[in-house]
Design a protein around this motif. Structure first.
Motif, short mmCIF file in Angstrom:
data_model
loop_
_atom_site.label_atom_id
_atom_site.label_comp_id
_atom_site.label_asym_id
_atom_site.label_seq_id
_atom_site.Cartn_x
_atom_site.Cartn_y
_atom_site.Cartn_z
N LEU A 198 0.81 -1.22 0.00
CA LEU A 198 0.00 0.00 0.00
C LEU A 198 0.84 1.27 0.00
N THR A 199 2.14 1.13 0.24
CA THR A 199 3.03 2.30 0.22
C THR A 199 3.99 2.27 -0.97
N GLY A 200 3.73 1.38 -1.92
CA GLY A 200 4.54 1.36 -3.14
C GLY A 200 5.89 0.72 -2.99
N ILE A 214 -9.22 -9.11 -2.80
CA ILE A 214 -7.80 -9.06 -3.16
C ILE A 214 -7.26 -7.65 -2.92
N LEU A 215 -6.10 -7.56 -2.30
CA LEU A 215 -5.50 -6.26 -2.04
C LEU A 215 -4.96 -5.66 -3.34
N ILE A 216 -5.39 -4.47 -3.64
CA ILE A 216 -4.88 -3.74 -4.80
C ILE A 216 -3.82 -2.76 -4.28
N PRO A 217 -2.58 -2.87 -4.76
CA PRO A 217 -1.50 -2.01 -4.24
C PRO A 217 -1.71 -0.53 -4.56
N LYS A 218 -0.79 0.26 -4.06
CA LYS A 218 -0.83 1.71 -4.23
C LYS A 218 -0.97 2.09 -5.71
#
Length: 213
Positions: free
Chosen positions: A73-75, A118-122
């Motif tokens: 989430l922070t790239g 599903i987690l979608i990133p930054k």
């Protein structure tokens, strides 16, 4: 709710479990015994050997789902990959998108992940690999962002995952592909014209190829 004893006994009686590997900081049962020795003693009584799994102390430590989520989430897909042991991937079906990229020389595969959990990133642009249906792992750049890509406003729309696969002309609609995120290149941007977008995508291509080389 079951006590630790009842839970271990259920595993043994109902599922034939005779060995349980217990994480270094894992606890279970409404009574939540505090020490490994207590779990081992209970297990011995009901016929389950409890084996401790030590804390991972390698280069990526500490490792936990919350730490990995934070990296994504922070790239920081590189750090997430260190913790996971492999690149974080998004798997989905290629669907028809706006086709804007095709008009400026950067056709993209629009990925529909489907599973909303599903987690979608930054949001931003990533150097990535795309595993196509033929099993090949191909270099690509991926944009995770909000439509529209070109806009005079800052309003957010639908989240999109669009992959431009380098030197690839295959037909992917309705096919399942996997996107592996390797390196975060830049944050999401808005562009006042398609020409400015095209110029940025040229720069992104070089950055992605360098990151993947």
């Amino acid at each position: 709710y079951k006590s630790a004893r009842e839970f271990l006994n259920m595993l043994h009686k109902s599922f034939g479990i005779d060995t349980l590997v217990l994480g270094f900081n894992n606890r279970f049962g409404h009574d939540r015994p505090k020490t490994l020795e207590e779990y081992r003693a209970i297990g011995k009584e009901v016929g389950v050997e409890v084996i401790p799994a030590p804390e991972y102390r390698g280069a990526a430590a500490p490792v936990s789902s919350s730490v990995i989520r934070h990296h994504l989430l922070t790239g920081n897909p590189e750090k997430a990959a260190e913790a996971l042991g492999y690149p974080y991937g998004l798997r989905g079906i290629v669907t028809s998108g706006q086709k804007l990229g095709r008009t400026i020389g950067f056709p993209t595969a629009n990925l529909n992940v489907g599973d909303k959990s599903i987690l979608i990133p930054k949001p931003g642009v990533y150097a990535a690999y795309v595993i196509t249906p033929d099993g090949k792992r191909r270099q690509a750049m991926v944009n995770i962002g909000f439509r529209p890509t070109v806009s005079e406003t800052e309003g957010q729309g639908e989240i999109s995952i669009e992959a431009h696969i380098f030197d690839y002309t295959g037909y992917l609609y309705d096919e399942e592909v996997t996107v592996e995120l390797i390196s975060f290149l830049r944050p999401e941007k808005r562009f006042s014209s398609t020409e400015k977008l095209r110029e940025q995508l040229e720069r992104d291509t070089q950055s992605a190829k360098k990151a993947l080389s």
